[in-house]
Design an enzyme around this catalytic site. Structure first.
Site, mmCIF file in Angstrom:
data_model
loop_
_atom_site.group_PDB
_atom_site.id
_atom_site.type_symbol
_atom_site.label_atom_id
_atom_site.label_comp_id
_atom_site.label_asym_id
_atom_site.label_seq_id
_atom_site.Cartn_x
_atom_site.Cartn_y
_atom_site.Cartn_z
ATOM 1 N N HIS A 96 -13.498 27.231 18.305
ATOM 2 C CA HIS A 96 -14.130 26.824 17.041
ATOM 3 C C HIS A 96 -15.284 27.776 16.730
ATOM 4 C CE1 HIS A 96 -16.324 24.549 14.059
ATOM 5 N NE2 HIS A 96 -15.218 23.837 13.866
ATOM 6 N N GLU A 168 -9.774 28.481 9.802
ATOM 7 C CA GLU A 168 -11.035 27.902 9.327
ATOM 8 C C GLU A 168 -11.981 29.028 8.908
ATOM 9 O OE1 GLU A 168 -11.762 23.687 10.826
ATOM 10 O OE2 GLU A 168 -12.640 25.022 12.283
#
Ligand code: PGA
Length: 261
Positions: A96, A168
């Site tokens: 992430h 993302e």
């Protein structure tokens, strides 16, 4: 039909009281919408076991937001993949952008974690994406290729078998400025083509979900796109009503697609 992957990334949020209320409501209302959705909740590590006890009988899956690189030993403060597996985790988010940024995780380290997750037959959710300045300089595809290449270098052609990729764009995370769905669709197509090529076309399917300021108002515009296979949702997944709405929207889109085909 391929189910859509709807992932709640709670990050560093929640407490026992609110998690209990959230899961109680979700359990009451979600069963209608699980036919075409795989729903995964990734709570903070300390609440994994609690969440698992609540969802294990209702076909919602448990995910972790990260994993330590060592299986056991003198590594104070770490959480091992064996422990995650022990408490019912089946999916693990890895790479992430908040881990890359705040914990200085490199592509190389992320590739190792990705391999570790796979070695235990858990499913990694690999986050990739460009920063705002990289986008401005037209480097998006280069950045994505580098992020994917480090996984291929470490694990070879079959690296992405039974995995999920989450695109993302960093500039869209937590900003309220979600990316344009047509732009996201084109990047997902690029990711799938690239992974397919590097895998010598030996993957049956490549799952790519989108994350970055998704909410119940924009979810439909993403899920309608043919190469957006699900959503990784941060802040909107903290509010039960909002999260359920998104799951419902995803279900309805799948129903529409089935009716058309
Ligand atoms: P957001 O977070 O939905 O709050 O933008 C998404 C993520 O970081 O996974």
């Amino acid at each position: 039909m391929q189910k859509k992957f709807i992932v709640a990334n709670w990050k560093l949020n929640g407490d026992i009281k609110n998690i209990t209320i959230f899961l109680k409501n979700l359990k009451l209302n979600i069963s209608l919408y699980l036919k075409y959705n795989t729903v995964i909740i990734t709570p903070p590590t300390i609440y994994l076991e609690r969440v698992y006890q609540n969802i294990k009988n209702i076909n919602i899956f448990l995910g972790s937001q990260d994993v330590g690189i060592n299986k056991k030993g003198a590594f104070t403060g770490e959480t091992s993949i064996l422990m995650l597996q022990d408490v019912g985790v089946q999916y693990v988010i890895v790479g992430h952008s908040e881990r890359r940024l705040f914990h200085h995780e490199s592509n190389k380290l992320i590739a190792k974690k990705f391999g570790l997750i796979k070695s235990l037959n858990l499913i990694p959710i690999l986050c990739i994406g460009e920063s705002e300045s990289e986008k401005r300089q037209n480097q998006t595809k280069e950045i994505i290729k580098n992020q994917l290449n480090s996984i291929f270098e470490y694990l070879g052609k079959k690296a992405f078998l039974n995995t999920i990729i989450a695109y993302e764009p960093i500039w869209a995370i937590g900003t309220g400025l979600s990316a344009d769905p047509i732009y996201v669709e084109s990047i997902h197509k690029f990711i799938k083509d690239y992974v397919n090529k590097q895998s010598a076309n030996n993957l049956e399917k490549i799952i790519v979900q989108y994350g970055g300021s998704v909410n119940s108002k924009n979810a439909k515009s993403f899920l309608k796109q043919p190469n957006i296979d699900g959503l990784l949702i941060g802040s909107a997944s903290l509010i039960y009503e909002e999260f359920l709405k998104i799951i419902k929207i995803s279900h309805e889109i799948s129903c529409e697609q089935i009716n058309y085909s």
